[in-house]
Design a protein around this motif. Structure first.
Motif, PDB file in Angstrom:
ATOM      1  N   LEU A  53       0.855  -1.190   0.000  1.00  0.00           N
ATOM      2  CA  LEU A  53       0.000   0.000   0.000  1.00  0.00           C
ATOM      3  C   LEU A  53       0.895   1.246   0.000  1.00  0.00           C
ATOM      4  O   LEU A  53       1.119   1.860   1.053  1.00  0.00           O
ATOM      5  CB  LEU A  53      -0.923   0.001   1.230  1.00  0.00           C
ATOM      6  N   PRO A  54       1.424   1.612  -1.155  1.00  0.00           N
ATOM      7  CA  PRO A  54       2.334   2.767  -1.213  1.00  0.00           C
ATOM      8  C   PRO A  54       1.731   4.010  -0.564  1.00  0.00           C
ATOM      9  O   PRO A  54       0.562   4.336  -0.781  1.00  0.00           O
ATOM     10  CB  PRO A  54       2.539   2.983  -2.713  1.00  0.00           C
ATOM     11  N   GLY A  55       2.522   4.661   0.272  1.00  0.00           N
ATOM     12  CA  GLY A  55       2.081   5.859   0.964  1.00  0.00           C
ATOM     13  C   GLY A  55       1.432   5.586   2.308  1.00  0.00           C
ATOM     14  O   GLY A  55       1.117   6.523   3.041  1.00  0.00           O
ATOM     15  N   LEU A  87      -1.010   2.457  15.217  1.00  0.00           N
ATOM     16  CA  LEU A  87      -1.198   3.503  14.208  1.00  0.00           C
ATOM     17  C   LEU A  87      -1.160   2.949  12.789  1.00  0.00           C
ATOM     18  O   LEU A  87      -1.926   3.403  11.926  1.00  0.00           O
ATOM     19  CB  LEU A  87      -0.150   4.600  14.381  1.00  0.00           C
ATOM     20  N   ILE A  88      -0.290   1.965  12.514  1.00  0.00           N
ATOM     21  CA  ILE A  88      -0.234   1.433  11.150  1.00  0.00           C
ATOM     22  C   ILE A  88      -1.493   0.628  10.854  1.00  0.00           C
ATOM     23  O   ILE A  88      -1.983   0.644   9.720  1.00  0.00           O
ATOM     24  CB  ILE A  88       1.060   0.623  10.878  1.00  0.00           C
ATOM     25  N   PHE A 126      -7.722   3.148   7.077  1.00  0.00           N
ATOM     26  CA  PHE A 126      -8.024   4.447   6.484  1.00  0.00           C
ATOM     27  C   PHE A 126      -7.643   4.457   5.006  1.00  0.00           C
ATOM     28  O   PHE A 126      -8.385   4.962   4.161  1.00  0.00           O
ATOM     29  CB  PHE A 126      -7.280   5.545   7.257  1.00  0.00           C
ATOM     30  N   HIS A 127      -6.482   3.899   4.676  1.00  0.00           N
ATOM     31  CA  HIS A 127      -6.001   3.850   3.300  1.00  0.00           C
ATOM     32  C   HIS A 127      -6.969   3.053   2.422  1.00  0.00           C
ATOM     33  O   HIS A 127      -7.350   3.502   1.334  1.00  0.00           O
ATOM     34  CB  HIS A 127      -4.604   3.209   3.279  1.00  0.00           C
ATOM     35  N   ILE A 128      -7.371   1.886   2.901  1.00  0.00           N
ATOM     36  CA  ILE A 128      -8.295   1.048   2.140  1.00  0.00           C
ATOM     37  C   ILE A 128      -9.646   1.737   1.973  1.00  0.00           C
ATOM     38  O   ILE A 128     -10.246   1.710   0.887  1.00  0.00           O
ATOM     39  CB  ILE A 128      -8.445  -0.335   2.804  1.00  0.00           C
TER      40      ILE A 128
END
Length: 70
Positions: A21-23, A37-38, A44-46
């Motif tokens: 998941l770049p970024g 946090l990760i 959140f990214h997904i």
């Protein structure tokens, strides 16, 4: 889904990123904090990818430890 997460210790704390998941990154003072946090960052990214109508990358990275004589 299970994504490989790289956690690195730095001079001032810990950083984490997800190769698939770049970024998608996180930073914190402790390893436990950065793990939490990760996980939140991945979710959140997904969520953002889905909202934007983009495909969610399948987990493809893995981790292996290689033992060598030092």
């Amino acid at each position: 889904m299970k994504y490989a997460v790289i956690i690195e210790k730095g001079d001032d704390g810990y950083g984490a990123y997800v190769p698939d998941l770049p970024g998608c990154i996180a930073a914190a003072d402790t390893k436990e904090e950065v793990k939490q946090l990760i996980q939140e960052a991945i979710e959140f990214h997904i969520e953002g990818l889905k909202e934007d109508g983009m495909p969610v990358p399948e987990p493809a990275s893995s981790i292996e430890f290689v033992e060598v004589a030092a």
